[in-house]
Design a protein around this motif. Structure first.
Motif, PDB file in Angstrom:
ATOM      1  N   PHE A 200     -29.344 -18.622 -43.535  1.00 55.20           N
ATOM      2  CA  PHE A 200     -30.290 -19.306 -44.412  1.00 55.20           C
ATOM      3  C   PHE A 200     -30.479 -18.554 -45.729  1.00 55.20           C
ATOM      4  O   PHE A 200     -30.576 -19.176 -46.782  1.00 55.20           O
ATOM      5  CB  PHE A 200     -31.625 -19.511 -43.699  1.00 55.20           C
ATOM      6  CG  PHE A 200     -31.467 -20.379 -42.487  1.00 55.20           C
ATOM      7  CD1 PHE A 200     -31.313 -21.745 -42.625  1.00 55.20           C
ATOM      8  CD2 PHE A 200     -31.417 -19.831 -41.223  1.00 55.20           C
ATOM      9  CE1 PHE A 200     -31.127 -22.556 -41.523  1.00 55.20           C
ATOM     10  CE2 PHE A 200     -31.239 -20.635 -40.114  1.00 55.20           C
ATOM     11  CZ  PHE A 200     -31.086 -21.997 -40.262  1.00 55.20           C
TER      12      PHE A 200
ATOM     13  N   LEU B 219     -45.865 -25.562 -33.137  1.00 56.40           N
ATOM     14  CA  LEU B 219     -45.544 -26.677 -34.023  1.00 56.40           C
ATOM     15  C   LEU B 219     -46.405 -26.642 -35.283  1.00 56.40           C
ATOM     16  O   LEU B 219     -45.900 -26.810 -36.402  1.00 56.40           O
ATOM     17  CB  LEU B 219     -45.749 -27.993 -33.273  1.00 56.40           C
ATOM     18  CG  LEU B 219     -45.044 -29.199 -33.864  1.00 56.40           C
ATOM     19  CD1 LEU B 219     -43.550 -28.970 -33.908  1.00 56.40           C
ATOM     20  CD2 LEU B 219     -45.365 -30.444 -33.055  1.00 56.40           C
TER      21      LEU B 219
ATOM     22  N   ARG C  39     -36.675 -20.768 -38.487  1.00 56.45           N
ATOM     23  CA  ARG C  39     -35.660 -20.931 -37.459  1.00 56.45           C
ATOM     24  C   ARG C  39     -35.816 -19.868 -36.359  1.00 56.45           C
ATOM     25  O   ARG C  39     -35.708 -20.170 -35.175  1.00 56.45           O
ATOM     26  CB  ARG C  39     -34.267 -20.835 -38.106  1.00 56.45           C
ATOM     27  CG  ARG C  39     -33.111 -20.802 -37.150  1.00 56.45           C
ATOM     28  CD  ARG C  39     -32.883 -22.136 -36.469  1.00 56.45           C
ATOM     29  NE  ARG C  39     -31.998 -21.992 -35.331  1.00 56.45           N
ATOM     30  CZ  ARG C  39     -30.675 -22.095 -35.400  1.00 56.45           C
ATOM     31  NH1 ARG C  39     -30.105 -22.385 -36.549  1.00 56.45           N
ATOM     32  NH2 ARG C  39     -29.943 -21.937 -34.332  1.00 56.45           N
TER      33      ARG C  39
ATOM     34  N   SER D 174     -45.083 -24.089 -37.491  1.00 58.60           N
ATOM     35  CA  SER D 174     -43.857 -24.440 -38.236  1.00 58.60           C
ATOM     36  C   SER D 174     -44.140 -25.457 -39.338  1.00 58.60           C
ATOM     37  O   SER D 174     -43.482 -25.441 -40.373  1.00 58.60           O
ATOM     38  CB  SER D 174     -42.716 -24.932 -37.342  1.00 58.60           C
ATOM     39  OG  SER D 174     -43.124 -25.253 -36.076  1.00 58.60           O
ATOM     40  N   PHE D 175     -45.123 -26.355 -39.111  1.00 63.29           N
ATOM     41  CA  PHE D 175     -45.493 -27.284 -40.187  1.00 63.29           C
ATOM     42  C   PHE D 175     -46.049 -26.530 -41.376  1.00 63.29           C
ATOM     43  O   PHE D 175     -45.750 -26.845 -42.527  1.00 63.29           O
ATOM     44  CB  PHE D 175     -46.530 -28.298 -39.701  1.00 63.29           C
ATOM     45  CG  PHE D 175     -45.955 -29.343 -38.812  1.00 63.29           C
ATOM     46  CD1 PHE D 175     -44.574 -29.463 -38.664  1.00 63.29           C
ATOM     47  CD2 PHE D 175     -46.773 -30.224 -38.128  1.00 63.29           C
ATOM     48  CE1 PHE D 175     -44.040 -30.421 -37.829  1.00 63.29           C
ATOM     49  CE2 PHE D 175     -46.238 -31.186 -37.296  1.00 63.29           C
ATOM     50  CZ  PHE D 175     -44.877 -31.287 -37.146  1.00 63.29           C
TER      51      PHE D 175
ATOM     52  N   ASN E 253     -41.881 -26.246 -49.052  1.00 61.66           N
ATOM     53  CA  ASN E 253     -41.918 -27.320 -50.037  1.00 61.66           C
ATOM     54  C   ASN E 253     -42.618 -26.893 -51.320  1.00 61.66           C
ATOM     55  O   ASN E 253     -42.158 -27.191 -52.420  1.00 61.66           O
ATOM     56  CB  ASN E 253     -42.623 -28.552 -49.456  1.00 61.66           C
ATOM     57  CG  ASN E 253     -41.636 -29.444 -48.755  1.00 61.66           C
ATOM     58  OD1 ASN E 253     -40.476 -29.067 -48.588  1.00 61.66           O
ATOM     59  ND2 ASN E 253     -42.081 -30.609 -48.333  1.00 61.66           N
TER      60      ASN E 253
ATOM     61  N   ARG F 100     -40.958 -26.595 -55.047  1.00 63.50           N
ATOM     62  CA  ARG F 100     -41.525 -27.250 -56.220  1.00 63.50           C
ATOM     63  C   ARG F 100     -41.779 -26.231 -57.322  1.00 63.50           C
ATOM     64  O   ARG F 100     -41.458 -26.444 -58.483  1.00 63.50           O
ATOM     65  CB  ARG F 100     -42.825 -27.955 -55.824  1.00 63.50           C
ATOM     66  CG  ARG F 100     -43.152 -29.111 -56.716  1.00 63.50           C
ATOM     67  CD  ARG F 100     -44.135 -30.044 -56.058  1.00 63.50           C
ATOM     68  NE  ARG F 100     -43.585 -30.729 -54.890  1.00 63.50           N
ATOM     69  CZ  ARG F 100     -44.303 -31.524 -54.108  1.00 63.50           C
ATOM     70  NH1 ARG F 100     -45.582 -31.710 -54.363  1.00 63.50           N
ATOM     71  NH2 ARG F 100     -43.757 -32.122 -53.072  1.00 63.50           N
TER      72      ARG F 100
ATOM     73  N   ASN G 203     -32.988  -9.914 -43.097  1.00 62.27           N
ATOM     74  CA  ASN G 203     -32.023 -10.853 -43.651  1.00 62.27           C
ATOM     75  C   ASN G 203     -32.133 -10.974 -45.164  1.00 62.27           C
ATOM     76  O   ASN G 203     -31.152 -11.184 -45.858  1.00 62.27           O
ATOM     77  CB  ASN G 203     -32.193 -12.235 -43.019  1.00 62.27           C
ATOM     78  CG  ASN G 203     -31.466 -12.316 -41.698  1.00 62.27           C
ATOM     79  OD1 ASN G 203     -30.414 -11.732 -41.541  1.00 62.27           O
ATOM     80  ND2 ASN G 203     -32.036 -13.019 -40.755  1.00 62.27           N
TER      81      ASN G 203
ATOM     82  N   LEU H  68     -43.216 -25.155 -43.196  1.00 61.98           N
ATOM     83  CA  LEU H  68     -42.523 -26.207 -43.933  1.00 61.98           C
ATOM     84  C   LEU H  68     -43.262 -26.536 -45.229  1.00 61.98           C
ATOM     85  O   LEU H  68     -42.657 -26.709 -46.287  1.00 61.98           O
ATOM     86  CB  LEU H  68     -42.417 -27.458 -43.064  1.00 61.98           C
ATOM     87  CG  LEU H  68     -41.484 -28.533 -43.581  1.00 61.98           C
ATOM     88  CD1 LEU H  68     -40.046 -28.121 -43.374  1.00 61.98           C
ATOM     89  CD2 LEU H  68     -41.765 -29.854 -42.878  1.00 61.98           C
TER      90      LEU H  68
ATOM     91  N   LEU I  95     -25.744 -17.962 -61.976  1.00 59.73           N
ATOM     92  CA  LEU I  95     -26.443 -17.083 -62.930  1.00 59.73           C
ATOM     93  C   LEU I  95     -25.761 -17.142 -64.289  1.00 59.73           C
ATOM     94  O   LEU I  95     -24.547 -17.002 -64.396  1.00 59.73           O
ATOM     95  CB  LEU I  95     -26.431 -15.636 -62.431  1.00 59.73           C
ATOM     96  CG  LEU I  95     -27.605 -15.149 -61.599  1.00 59.73           C
ATOM     97  CD1 LEU I  95     -27.414 -13.677 -61.295  1.00 59.73           C
ATOM     98  CD2 LEU I  95     -28.920 -15.373 -62.317  1.00 59.73           C
TER      99      LEU I  95
END
Lengths: 308, 280
Positions: free
Chosen positions: B157, B256, B210, B259-260, B267, B271, B77, B263, B169
């Motif tokens: 995505f 889980l 995803r 995936s955390f 983040n 940043r 992708n 995530l 741009l």
């Protein structure tokens, strides 16, 4: 009634078109001079992109409608007005409606809380609001089974009080709320942060109450972004498969949503009927796409307006 | 974020307590308590039992399938998503506006619809499967089919995060680079790529996250053979249907936590990219 011909001034038209043409030429030349990629690169990228989009979007979409109509329009209609299909449509609409309303109320309140005040732990709160987005839909359903299922933490109590959540509408709504949890808040937070608090402060200083300020100042400022969030939330809610599949129990005519009904029909080799139901959801996607394009213009205008 | 005020005066806007209270309560009810239940259920297992469940051959294979194919699909992708965005934003070709509009449908097309459509297309007698069968390539009901479904659901995505950046741009950067004598290739590599890189990474991470948890579009095309083409979310469902709740929760908690972690990476990337581009 006489039609008065509008005065046509060739000079004005000429200047307008000349300006436009000049601007276009200027733009075209600039791109063709230094920002243009070599022709071989340009055509290979276009070729790859078009082939990829045809293969992954256009062909599957066309296929849905082709299969749905493969036995003619009468069979298509019959598949859709089948009682089980109609029951699935109503359940999908009901569950999505409840989930969207809950998420709109929460999304607006959450966006207000994190954009209108400064407090510690704000970024953690935003991260937590975003969290359901990256949780597998299966896990989103599983947690509610663990809580409210027959062997779940609250299972015995629910049974004693004759309340059913799992394998019933409340479970479907809860799972849908979970997977669409952040959709409305996500759209509102960036816009409301950008808009700041001056408008609200002005309204308050003029004596408006907090609620009146919200309905007369904040809400009109964010209405298009809110509608955009509702649109995305609704599309996901109506199409949710994994989470709902875990909590629904697949009871035909009772707890079967449209995506689940597609699965049942498909597994029973009723392919045409499965594609007929799928075509309704594909149509919903097309309508969503169209409405999204319209709203994006409005949202862009709101964001631009807030700069001035 | 530019300057941060060291001491913030109290906001004059009323409703702080009630809105924050409702937000935290609703968040706790729907998200935090439910996810806590998952971990609570997992702690009912001994550590040995937990290890046994998640390292059992079938579970391990399913986890490898989900994570490995998600990674491969996200990588594909990344490349094709960039090509799609670049073609749509920077080039003029017949049907460009139509493609620009239709790429957004991926957001709204339900996974079950995608699942049956792709399965039907890639089955041996399907429109595409029919062309691939003489070449000896079987897509439907193999891991390759899972891969196709994951590419389908991940594309949005990469497009979604990269398109706004390429649209924004700054033309002057490229012109300056060209004026200073850089070749087009050098400009792409040294000027354009660094600007779009953070967005590419974010899109990649989102597509990956995803795809790891994807269920609806995969189960139709996968064939779902244990130890061959079974994904982790499906194994959770199977264990649940067998009333083996402990097994289901153990596998779910592994997914889980993963995936955390993803995530968190997203983040940090955001940043980092904000700092680099100096945007809010």
């Amino acid at each position: 009634m006489s039609v008065q011909p509008v005065a046509f001034d060739p000079r004005v038209a000429d200047i307008a078109t000349r300006d436009a043409r000049q601007a276009a030429m200027l733009r075209a030349r600039r791109i063709s001079d230094v920002r243009a990629d070599p022709a071989w690169l340009r055509w290979s990228v276009i070729g790859i992109a078009v082939a990829f989009l045809l293969l992954f979007i256009v062909v599957p979409l066309v296929n849905v409608f082709a299969q749905a109509l493969s036995k003619g329009i009468v069979a298509y209609g019959a598949a859709i007005i089948h009682p089980d299909t109609l029951a699935a449509i109503w359940l999908t609409i009901a569950a999505s409606l409840i989930a969207v309303v809950l998420n709109v109320v929460f999304g607006v309140i959450a966006a207000w809380a994190v954009t209108k005040y400064e407090f510690r732990g704000k970024s953690i709160l935003i991260t937590l609001i975003d969290m359901p987005f990256s949780v597998s839909p299966i896990i989103s359903g599983l947690v509610f089974v663990l809580l409210f299922g027959a062997q779940g933490y609250f299972g015995p109590w629910l049974q004693a009080n004759d309340i059913s959540i799992i394998f019933a509408l409340p479970g479907i709504v809860l799972a849908t709320v979970f997977v669409t949890f952040s959709f409305v808040a996500r759209e509102l937070i960036p816009l409301m942060r950008e808009q700041g608090t001056q408008d609200e402060e002005a309204a308050l200083s003029l004596g408006a109450s907090g609620l009146r300020t919200f309905f007369k100042v904040t809400l009109p400022n964010v209405k298009w972004a809110l509608l955009y969030g509702v649109l995305l939330c609704n599309a996901r809610a109506m199409g949710e498969f994994g989470a709902v599949s875990v909590v629904s129990g697949h009871i035909r005519g009772e707890t079967n949503t449209m995506p689940l009904h597609i699965e049942i029909l498909y597994n029973e080799y009723q392919f045409m009927a499965a594609f007929a139901v799928a075509s309704l959801l594909a149509l919903l996607a097309l309508v969503t796409l169209f409405a999204k394009a319209l709203l994006e213009k409005k949202v862009a205008k709101t964001a631009a307006g807030s700069d001035a | 974020m530019g300057s941060r005020r060291s001491s913030r005066r109290r906001s004059v806007i009323p409703g702080f307590g009630i809105t924050l209270g409702i937000t935290i309560t609703w968040l706790s009810l729907i998200v935090l308590i439910t996810l806590a239940a998952l971990f609570l259920k997992t702690t009912e297992l001994t550590f040995e039992r937990f290890l046994m469940i998640v390292t059992e051959a079938r579970a391990l294979h399913a986890l490898k399938m989900s994570f490995g194919l998600a990674l491969a699909a996200a990588a594909v992708n990344l490349v094709f998503g960039l090509a799609v965005v670049w073609a749509i934003v920077r080039y003029e070709f017949p049907g460009r506006r139509l493609f620009d509009a239709i790429v957004d449908i991926l957001f709204a097309l339900p996974t079950a619809v995608a699942g049956i459509a792709l399965t039907n297309l890639y089955a041996e007698n399907g429109w595409i499967g029919r062309l691939l069968a003489p070449l000896g390539i079987q897509v439907a009901f193999t891991p390759l089919g899972i891969f196709v479904a994951l590419v389908f659901i991940g594309l949005q995505f990469v497009v979604g995060t990269v398109q706004p950046v390429i649209e924004d741009l700054d033309a002057e950067l490229e012109e300056a680079s060209a004026t200073l004598g850089a070749s087009r290739w050098t400009t792409i590599r040294r000027v354009i790529f660094p600007v779009i890189f953070p967005a590419l990474l974010t899109g990649f991470a989102l597509a990956f996250a995803r795809a790891v948890g994807e269920y609806g579009s995969v189960i139709f095309i996968a064939g779902n053979l244990p130890n061959v083409s079974e994904i982790a979310p499906l194994l959770i469902v199977i264990r649940l249907e067998e009333f083996r709740y402990a097994d289901a929760t153990a596998i779910a908690s592994v997914m889980l936590v993963a995936s955390f972690a993803i995530l968190l990476v997203i983040n940090l990337l955001q940043r980092w990219s904000e700092q680099r581009t100096g945007k809010l």
